[in-house]
Design a protein around this motif. Structure first.
Motif, PDB file in Angstrom:
ATOM      1  N   VAL A  32       1.535  10.432  -4.042  1.00 41.43           N
ATOM      2  CA  VAL A  32       0.596  10.894  -3.020  1.00 41.43           C
ATOM      3  C   VAL A  32       1.382  11.594  -1.916  1.00 41.43           C
ATOM      4  O   VAL A  32       2.404  11.101  -1.454  1.00 41.43           O
ATOM      5  N   GLU A  33       0.866  12.747  -1.481  1.00 42.02           N
ATOM      6  CA  GLU A  33       1.509  13.509  -0.410  1.00 42.02           C
ATOM      7  C   GLU A  33       0.865  13.235   0.948  1.00 42.02           C
ATOM      8  O   GLU A  33       1.544  13.261   1.964  1.00 42.02           O
ATOM      9  N   ARG A  79      -8.304  21.762  -2.691  1.00 44.48           N
ATOM     10  CA  ARG A  79      -8.094  23.011  -3.446  1.00 44.48           C
ATOM     11  C   ARG A  79      -6.635  23.458  -3.448  1.00 44.48           C
ATOM     12  O   ARG A  79      -6.221  24.185  -4.336  1.00 44.48           O
ATOM     13  N   THR A  80      -5.853  23.042  -2.467  1.00 42.75           N
ATOM     14  CA  THR A  80      -4.444  23.431  -2.408  1.00 42.75           C
ATOM     15  C   THR A  80      -3.624  22.766  -3.509  1.00 42.75           C
ATOM     16  O   THR A  80      -2.499  23.168  -3.766  1.00 42.75           O
ATOM     17  N   GLY A  81      -4.201  21.727  -4.127  1.00 39.55           N
ATOM     18  CA  GLY A  81      -3.483  21.003  -5.170  1.00 39.55           C
ATOM     19  C   GLY A  81      -2.617  19.886  -4.628  1.00 39.55           C
ATOM     20  O   GLY A  81      -1.956  19.178  -5.392  1.00 39.55           O
ATOM     21  N   LYS A  82      -2.614  19.714  -3.313  1.00 36.74           N
ATOM     22  CA  LYS A  82      -1.845  18.639  -2.697  1.00 36.74           C
ATOM     23  C   LYS A  82      -2.405  17.298  -3.173  1.00 36.74           C
ATOM     24  O   LYS A  82      -3.609  17.135  -3.292  1.00 36.74           O
ATOM     25  N   LYS A  83      -1.532  16.340  -3.434  1.00 35.48           N
ATOM     26  CA  LYS A  83      -1.965  15.020  -3.890  1.00 35.48           C
ATOM     27  C   LYS A  83      -2.437  14.210  -2.693  1.00 35.48           C
ATOM     28  O   LYS A  83      -1.641  13.782  -1.866  1.00 35.48           O
ATOM     29  N   LEU A 104       0.838  -1.193   0.000  1.00 35.30           N
ATOM     30  CA  LEU A 104       0.000   0.000   0.000  1.00 35.30           C
ATOM     31  C   LEU A 104       0.878   1.250   0.000  1.00 35.30           C
ATOM     32  O   LEU A 104       0.659   2.168  -0.795  1.00 35.30           O
ATOM     33  N   ALA A 105       1.885   1.279   0.877  1.00 33.98           N
ATOM     34  CA  ALA A 105       2.782   2.433   0.934  1.00 33.98           C
ATOM     35  C   ALA A 105       3.524   2.617  -0.388  1.00 33.98           C
ATOM     36  O   ALA A 105       3.712   3.747  -0.854  1.00 33.98           O
ATOM     37  N   ARG A 121       7.739   6.560   3.745  1.00 34.49           N
ATOM     38  CA  ARG A 121       7.825   6.811   2.297  1.00 34.49           C
ATOM     39  C   ARG A 121       7.599   8.283   1.968  1.00 34.49           C
ATOM     40  O   ARG A 121       7.410   8.639   0.816  1.00 34.49           O
ATOM     41  N   GLY A 122       7.532   9.136   2.986  1.00 33.46           N
ATOM     42  CA  GLY A 122       7.343  10.561   2.750  1.00 33.46           C
ATOM     43  C   GLY A 122       5.894  10.964   2.521  1.00 33.46           C
ATOM     44  O   GLY A 122       5.613  12.042   2.011  1.00 33.46           O
ATOM     45  N   VAL A 123       4.958  10.086   2.905  1.00 32.72           N
ATOM     46  CA  VAL A 123       3.528  10.359   2.734  1.00 32.72           C
ATOM     47  C   VAL A 123       2.947  10.687   4.105  1.00 32.72           C
ATOM     48  O   VAL A 123       3.114   9.925   5.051  1.00 32.72           O
ATOM     49  N   GLY A 124       2.264  11.826   4.220  1.00 30.30           N
ATOM     50  CA  GLY A 124       1.628  12.197   5.473  1.00 30.30           C
ATOM     51  C   GLY A 124       0.377  11.369   5.715  1.00 30.30           C
ATOM     52  O   GLY A 124      -0.122  10.688   4.817  1.00 30.30           O
TER      53      GLY A 124
END
Length: 155
Positions: A26-27, A108-112, A17-18, A55-58
């Motif tokens: 994905v952010e 809306r911020t455009g964050k993935k 999954l990660a 993996r750097g994903v929040g």
């Protein structure tokens, strides 16, 4: 165009999954389970957050966007129309409206972002209903990710 991902962990490993999230860029993983616990090792809130953060994903848990108990029972018994009806009513609660507004603002911020729940396929999962609500207002692209299925090796 802004893209909103969804993913289910049914049949997957936490590592797969990660990997799927990281590969898609994905952010932030947005957990939309009412109860972020799992009988499956690695998919409870703390363990999952730690796994994806490696993996750097929040990780963000939006509990109010989870399906109420009666909706989860309907889904487990294959009564998908009942689940949709129950969840649509739940989305009219103040808590769900507030979290849906927060999700839209974050989108809306455009964050993935990627919405997470259990079901592998989105068509019978409430995360699709959430994504469609966001799309109705923001005109986004919805993309469903799949983690590789768990495999079991014999010693």
């Amino acid at each position: 165009m802004t893209r909103l991902f969804t993913i289910g962990y049914e049949g997957a490993t936490p590592n797969a999954l990660a990997d799927a999230l990281a590969t898609a860029g994905v952010e932030t993983l947005v957990d939309v389970r009412a109860v972020a616990n799992s009988r499956r090792p690695g998919f409870s809130k703390r363990a999952l957050a730690a796994q994806v953060e490696e993996r750097g994903v929040g990780y963000l848990h939006m509990r109010a966007l989870g399906t109420p108990a009666d909706g989860r029972a309907a889904a487990r018994s294959g009564r998908h129309d009942d689940m949709r009806r129950i969840f649509a009513a739940h989305l009219e609660t103040d808590a769900a409206k507030e979290e849906l507004a927060a999700l839209k603002a974050l989108t809306r911020t455009g964050k993935k972002l990627c919405l997470l729940c259990f079901e592998r396929e989105s068509e019978h999962c409430h995360r699709l209903m959430i994504a469609e609500r966001v799309d109705a207002e923001l005109d986004i692209e919805i993309e469903h990710l799949h983690a590789l299925p768990a495999t079991f090796e014999r010693p």
